[in-house]
Design a protein around this motif. Structure first.
Motif, PDB file in Angstrom:
ATOM      1  N   ARG A  81       0.825  -1.215   0.000  1.00  0.00           N
ATOM      2  CA  ARG A  81       0.000   0.000   0.000  1.00  0.00           C
ATOM      3  C   ARG A  81       0.857   1.263   0.000  1.00  0.00           C
ATOM      4  NH1 ARG A  81      -2.716  -1.347   3.940  1.00  0.00           N
ATOM      5  NH2 ARG A  81      -1.604  -0.261   5.610  1.00  0.00           N
ATOM      6  N   ASN A  82       1.922   1.279   0.798  1.00  0.00           N
ATOM      7  CA  ASN A  82       2.692   2.513   0.990  1.00  0.00           C
ATOM      8  C   ASN A  82       3.876   2.672   0.046  1.00  0.00           C
ATOM      9  OD1 ASN A  82       0.962   3.140   3.100  1.00  0.00           O
ATOM     10  ND2 ASN A  82       2.318   2.290   4.666  1.00  0.00           N
ATOM     11  N   VAL A  83       4.389   1.561  -0.488  1.00  0.00           N
ATOM     12  CA  VAL A  83       5.593   1.635  -1.331  1.00  0.00           C
ATOM     13  C   VAL A  83       5.278   1.281  -2.792  1.00  0.00           C
ATOM     14  CG1 VAL A  83       7.928   0.749  -1.710  1.00  0.00           C
ATOM     15  CG2 VAL A  83       7.088   1.094   0.628  1.00  0.00           C
ATOM     16  N   LEU A  84       4.699   0.113  -3.023  1.00  0.00           N
ATOM     17  CA  LEU A  84       4.543  -0.349  -4.405  1.00  0.00           C
ATOM     18  C   LEU A  84       3.437   0.372  -5.165  1.00  0.00           C
ATOM     19  CD1 LEU A  84       5.128  -4.197  -4.080  1.00  0.00           C
ATOM     20  CD2 LEU A  84       6.760  -2.367  -4.582  1.00  0.00           C
TER      21      LEU A  84
ATOM     22  N   LEU B  90      11.855  -6.120  -1.625  1.00  0.00           N
ATOM     23  CA  LEU B  90      10.400  -6.076  -1.526  1.00  0.00           C
ATOM     24  C   LEU B  90       9.757  -6.628  -2.800  1.00  0.00           C
ATOM     25  CD1 LEU B  90       7.709  -5.289  -0.258  1.00  0.00           C
ATOM     26  CD2 LEU B  90       8.093  -2.928  -1.059  1.00  0.00           C
ATOM     27  N   LEU B  91      10.315  -6.285  -3.957  1.00  0.00           N
ATOM     28  CA  LEU B  91       9.791  -6.830  -5.211  1.00  0.00           C
ATOM     29  C   LEU B  91       9.871  -8.352  -5.226  1.00  0.00           C
ATOM     30  CD1 LEU B  91      11.113  -4.468  -8.052  1.00  0.00           C
ATOM     31  CD2 LEU B  91       8.838  -4.541  -7.045  1.00  0.00           C
ATOM     32  N   HIS B  92      10.989  -8.896  -4.749  1.00  0.00           N
ATOM     33  CA  HIS B  92      11.144 -10.349  -4.670  1.00  0.00           C
ATOM     34  C   HIS B  92      10.068 -10.952  -3.770  1.00  0.00           C
ATOM     35  CE1 HIS B  92      14.685 -11.764  -6.850  1.00  0.00           C
ATOM     36  NE2 HIS B  92      15.278 -10.621  -6.562  1.00  0.00           N
ATOM     37  N   ASP B  93       9.871 -10.350  -2.606  1.00  0.00           N
ATOM     38  CA  ASP B  93       8.888 -10.873  -1.654  1.00  0.00           C
ATOM     39  C   ASP B  93       7.482 -10.821  -2.245  1.00  0.00           C
ATOM     40  OD1 ASP B  93      10.920 -11.310   0.147  1.00  0.00           O
ATOM     41  OD2 ASP B  93      10.524  -9.498   1.328  1.00  0.00           O
ATOM     42  N   TYR B  94       7.166  -9.710  -2.903  1.00  0.00           N
ATOM     43  CA  TYR B  94       5.847  -9.568  -3.525  1.00  0.00           C
ATOM     44  C   TYR B  94       5.672 -10.601  -4.631  1.00  0.00           C
ATOM     45  CZ  TYR B  94       2.006  -7.598  -6.233  1.00  0.00           C
ATOM     46  OH  TYR B  94       0.830  -7.438  -6.916  1.00  0.00           O
ATOM     47  N   HIS B  95       6.684 -10.758  -5.469  1.00  0.00           N
ATOM     48  CA  HIS B  95       6.615 -11.710  -6.571  1.00  0.00           C
ATOM     49  C   HIS B  95       6.400 -13.128  -6.046  1.00  0.00           C
ATOM     50  CE1 HIS B  95       8.275 -14.364  -9.763  1.00  0.00           C
ATOM     51  NE2 HIS B  95       7.745 -13.476 -10.574  1.00  0.00           N
TER      52      HIS B  95
END
Length: 331
Positions: free
Chosen positions: A63-66, A136-141
């Motif tokens: 919500r706050n970064v991506l 964070l991108l890795h975790d989201y992916h």
């Protein structure tokens, strides 16, 4: 509308990507969270994604970064979807880390002018902050994209098979003309017109165009904002999106039905892509019977189907390919 202008050299240099782009699928999936358009097509994914983000404690970061970095708007930063990933999120992460700070500051200023941006986004020009962002991108992916990897690959493979048929039948112009079926695009030689949130012209100037089918893109294709970057067009898959099957009992019953000779022949015929008529000829049945058998194979998750003009092209899913490999090992 986006108008992409081709020369003869551009036609010769136009290519279809071998796979989806993981960084673009991240962007597209974040756009799905921001719109109700097409929500029905991703209903299963949407429910699962929200649950996984909650379980992994990623809701606040998304919500706050991506979401502020990937607005579903006329602009989001080009450096977030770099060229040259070759289907690898690791390669894409390295390209993001290698982006010059000057370029990041410039694109963040464009983002701020387009939709407004939080003050912290300028910190991404710092390599240390960018490393945290890439994690964070890795975790989201891993949470919401990777679990659908096989399903997305099957859908993209089916799309590539359909476009390759158009290429064989009509050359590159035939491929471009075939993109007009449900994708918001139309080939008017020498211009490819695409539905777009702003009016612009893109002159390829001999660079050619890379076409990238995207599972999470909905409604209209997307290109880089910077015309000096390598020309890439991410476009939605052309048939109806469907979430992967989760009813394992139903899939199991369908797999038992595949033990018959007719469906085995149809499954073998789908190895290199086959129309319903070709399935019928391979299995020695009528077209209507072949269509019913294709439905059973598709319900079992062994093939995927995409409409190509008046025909439907059937190709193997990774599961279907595994079944055939296992059958071959048992012979």
């Amino acid at each position: 509308m986006l108008r992409i202008h081709f020369s003869e050299l551009d036609l010769a240099r136009t290519r279809l990507a071998a796979s989806s782009d993981p960084l673009w699928e991240i962007a597209g999936s974040l756009h799905r969270f921001q719109s109700r358009k097409g929500r029905w097509a991703y209903a299963g994914w949407f429910r699962s994604a929200r649950l996984q983000l909650h379980r992994r404690g990623l809701e606040r970061a998304v919500r706050n970064v991506l979401l502020p970095l990937y607005p579903r708007a006329t602009y989001f930063p080009d450096f977030l979807t770099p060229v040259g990933t070759d289907g690898s999120i690791e390669a894409g992460a390295e390209l993001i880390l290698a982006t010059p700070g000057r370029r990041i500051r410039h694109e963040m200023a464009l983002l701020d002018r387009a939709v407004g941006a939080p003050a912290w986004v300028g910190q991404l020009a710092d390599l240390g902050t960018r490393k945290e962002f890439v994690r964070l991108l890795h975790d989201y992916h891993e949470a919401v994209v990777a679990p659908y990897r096989d399903h997305v690959r099957a859908r993209v493979d089916a799309e590539r098979a359909a476009r390759c048929r158009a290429l064989l039948d009509g050359g590159v112009e035939g491929l471009l003309a075939s993109l007009g079926q449900g994708s918001g695009m139309r080939w008017r030689p020498p211009v490819l017109e695409a539905s777009y949130p702003e009016d612009r012209d893109l002159y390829l100037n001999g660079r050619g165009l890379t076409l990238v089918p995207s599972y999470f893109t909905w409604g209209q294709p997307v290109s880089f904002a910077d015309p000096d970057l390598p020309p890439v067009l991410w476009y939605p898959l052309l048939d109806e999106h469907r979430s992967p099957q989760t009813d394992t009992d139903s899939s199991g019953r369908s797999l038992v039905a595949l033990l018959g000779r007719t469906r085995a022949a149809a499954l073998h015929a789908a190895v290199s892509g086959a129309t319903t008529g070709e399935l019928a000829r391979a299995a020695g049945v009528s077209a209507s019977s072949a269509s019913r058998h294709a439905t059973a194979l598709r319900d079992a998750g062994l093939i995927t189907s995409v409409r190509e003009g008046a025909q439907v092209l059937h190709t193997l899913t990774p599961v279907g390919a595994s079944v055939l490999r296992a059958a071959g090992q048992g012979d």
